[in-house]
Design an enzyme around this catalytic site. Structure first.
Site, PDB file in Angstrom:
ATOM      1  N   ASP A  63       7.088  -5.332  35.829  1.00 47.06           N
ATOM      2  CA  ASP A  63       7.278  -4.258  34.852  1.00 47.06           C
ATOM      3  C   ASP A  63       8.188  -3.175  35.409  1.00 47.06           C
ATOM      4  OD1 ASP A  63       4.889  -2.234  32.915  1.00 47.06           O
ATOM      5  OD2 ASP A  63       7.065  -2.285  32.962  1.00 47.06           O
ATOM      6  N   HIS A 222      -3.136   0.798  31.175  1.00 46.49           N
ATOM      7  CA  HIS A 222      -1.749   0.745  31.662  1.00 46.49           C
ATOM      8  C   HIS A 222      -1.059   1.979  31.103  1.00 46.49           C
ATOM      9  CE1 HIS A 222       1.856  -1.875  32.751  1.00 46.49           C
ATOM     10  NE2 HIS A 222       2.411  -0.848  32.154  1.00 46.49           N
ATOM     11  N   CYS A 255      10.875   4.640  30.986  1.00 46.38           N
ATOM     12  CA  CYS A 255      10.439   4.379  29.623  1.00 46.38           C
ATOM     13  C   CYS A 255      11.703   4.092  28.813  1.00 46.38           C
ATOM     14  CB  CYS A 255       9.711   5.591  29.067  1.00 46.38           C
ATOM     15  SG  CYS A 255       9.371   5.465  27.307  1.00 46.38           S
TER      16      CYS A 255
END
Lengths: 314, 264
Positions: A63, A222, A255
């Site tokens: 990730d 998360h 993000c």
């Protein structure tokens, strides 16, 4: 002097507020005010009545790195993961997205498989090109195939506290997806605050809903730190019985929906909090910091971890 | 700009010697120059009687005094012992009472000291009790180097709230280790309802080069509003003030809410 300070001091207790302003309760019902804070329990001990052990799932190598602009050479990735393997971290995610037609191929090496669902219909369509319903059908095939090969499957649900397209997400929508994934056979389901908009209030409301359908022990959180709320959100989740936390060393992984904003919560900062709370993790913080230092040098970027940034020593 | 945000208390300046803190050299000018909004309080720091007198002369209606439980910190920070710093504080509170000026008390290093390390919650409680008895209307408990975690916050507040009513307590958390909002959350859960913060997270930690200091007002307000807690503060206006000062200081904001351009 003014009466503002007094009003401020008043405001914390919901009971007090409704006593002082009798119209407020009805207004709140009508306006459906979200996030009215739910304290985990009545007793003061509940504040720090936490799981004795919290499993940290390190998502940095997958990730984290996949959302970094700079491409990391394979040998560096391997070295990075090797460093993480020495820290005591019980779970280091290097798994991949899986489509059902690929399952036979992964039998050759995967020890675990992840499936990604969404609580938001729009996000599902934009992100994986199908509806939530369709995605669940596909996952069912994957889980069945993985089960036959005795490969455990971890489920992920994104946008659990808000969606970049749909805005607020009703907890019931998340619960429905979680229940489906659990019913399929996922051993653990990670609830992702994908754009980091959640606060302890919305986290508490979400978990209140989800815990009615699946055991708390199957849930992980998360949290993204885009709005700086991650640690507070994680704390509330722990207070409510969650004992698995996803994080990313050095806070790798921005993000994608918020330019310049941070993404994953830093493993170092989570560990600092947990250890300060007396929660066991089995992880050596200084070794995690070494791994973080290594990968940041390789990526030529500054760490997102505040613990790593602070050179002040006690 | 901050006066337009709804913030009920804005700490304006400090009447310390400009020799030590050059940024506060214009203390009198600032105190006299700001347009005080009705209903908003503008306390100023008064480290000793001389500073207090200058503050009152400049028109301050509220002052703040500092204390610490750590001898080494007192020596390095204020060039005197804890005992001496308390004497100075006592002089200020006595003069303030006579002048009808309210006094806010700060205790620093409540969750750890850069020199002495661990700080005993009982020591903090005794210090808070002492300055509360002097006449401070509110005691702000400062995690000066941001090393606290929700666990140590809870233990400290447990001890302090036995000596000072919890509605007289405030928390002043530094975000040096990223723990501020979690620590504030626990403080709220324990009944504290006054929180110190700094727009854009201005103010680094002088003991940790490169580390952050004050918790950002924007991030705090975001959390409180998400919790359904009323603050009276307009987050957008705070962000405007933050953008303004950061542009001037030519620095990036420390507030994550300000950094995030994603909108819900």
């Amino acid at each position: 002097m003014g009466n503002v300070p007094a009003a401020l001091k008043h405001c914390l207790s919901y009971e007090q507020l409704t006593r002082d302003y009798p119209w407020l309760a009805a207004w709140l019902q009508r306006e459906k005010v979200r996030g009215a804070f739910i304290f985990p329990a009545d007793s003061r001990n509940a504040i720090t009545d936490l799981p004795k052990f919290v499993k940290i799932v390190e998502v940095g190598p997958r990730d984290g790195l996949q959302n970094e602009k700079e491409i990391v050479p394979t040998d560096v990735k391997i070295q990075f993961i090797d460093l993480l393997s020495k820290t005591g971290l019980p779970a280091i995610e290097a798994t991949s997205f899986v489509s059902s037609k690929w399952v036979p191929q992964i039998a050759a090496g995967a020890t675990e498989v992840a499936v990604f669902g969404s609580a938001s219909e729009t996000f599902s369509r934009k992100n994986i090109n199908c509806s939530i319903e369709e995605s669940m059908q596909r996952f069912e095939e994957v889980v069945r195939a993985a089960k036959e090969l005795q490969i455990p499957v971890r489920g992920y649900v994104s946008c659990v506290l808000g969606c970049p397209y749909e805005g607020d997400i009703e907890p019931s929508k998340v619960t429905k997806v979680v229940k489906t994934l659990y019913g399929m056979g996922c051993y653990e389901i990670s609830l992702g605050d994908t754009i980091g908009v959640g606060t302890p209030g919305s986290m508490a409301r979400l978990l209140d809903s989800v815990k009615k359908e699946v055991p708390m022990s199957t849930l992980a959180v998360h949290c993204h730190d885009t709005y700086g709320q991650a640690l507070a959100n994680i704390l509330v989740a722990l207070q409510m019985g969650v004992s698995v936390v996803d994080s990313s060393v050095a806070g790798l992984g921005g993000c994608p929906y918020a330019k310049g904003a941070s993404g994953n919560v830093s493993t170092e900062d989570v560990l600092y909090m947990l250890h300060g709370l007396g929660v066991e993790t089995g992880v050596d913080l200084s070794k995690v910091m070494e791994a973080g230092d290594f990968i940041c040098k390789a990526l030529n970027r500054k760490t997102n971890s505040k613990v790593a940034q602070a050179k002040c020593r006690l | 700009m901050l006066s337009e945000t709804g913030l009920p208390v804005i700490e304006a300046t400090s009447f310390v010697s400009p020799k030590w803190i050059p940024q506060m050299a214009d203390q009198a000018e600032v105190t006299q120059g700001i347009r005080k909004r009705p209903g908003v309080v503008y306390p100023v720091l008064a480290p000793n009687l001389k500073g207090f007198q200058a503050a009152v002369k400049a028109g301050a209606d509220e002052v703040a005094i500092f204390s610490t439980v750590s001898e080494l910190f007192a020596m390095k920070n204020a060039n005197c012992s804890v005992e001496e710093s308390l004497q100075r504080a006592e002089e200020v509170t006595r003069a303030a009472k006579a002048a009808g000026v309210r006094v806010r008390g700060y205790v620093s290093c409540v969750l750890g000291c850069p020199y002495e390390g661990h700080v005993s919650p009982d020591k903090v409680a005794q210090m808070a009790k002492h300055i509360y008895a002097m006449g401070c209307y509110e005691i702000s408990l400062g995690d000066t180097i941001g090393v606290g975690t929700p666990g140590s916050m809870r233990a400290m507040l447990d001890a302090v709230s036995k000596e000072v009513p919890v509605d007289r307590l405030a928390v002043h958390c530094h975000d040096t280790y990223g723990q501020a909002l979690a620590n504030i959350l626990v403080a709220l859960q324990m009944g504290v309802s006054v929180v110190d913060s700094s727009v854009a997270g201005l103010g680094g930690c002088p003991y940790a080069p490169g580390a952050s200091g004050n918790v950002a007002t924007e991030d705090l307000v975001y959390m409180l509003h998400g919790l359904g807690i009323h603050t009276g503060v307009d987050l957008q206006k705070v962000m405007d003030a933050g953008a303004f000062i950061c542009r001037f200081l030519n620095r990036r904001t420390s507030s994550k809410v300000a950094q995030a351009s994603c909108r819900l």
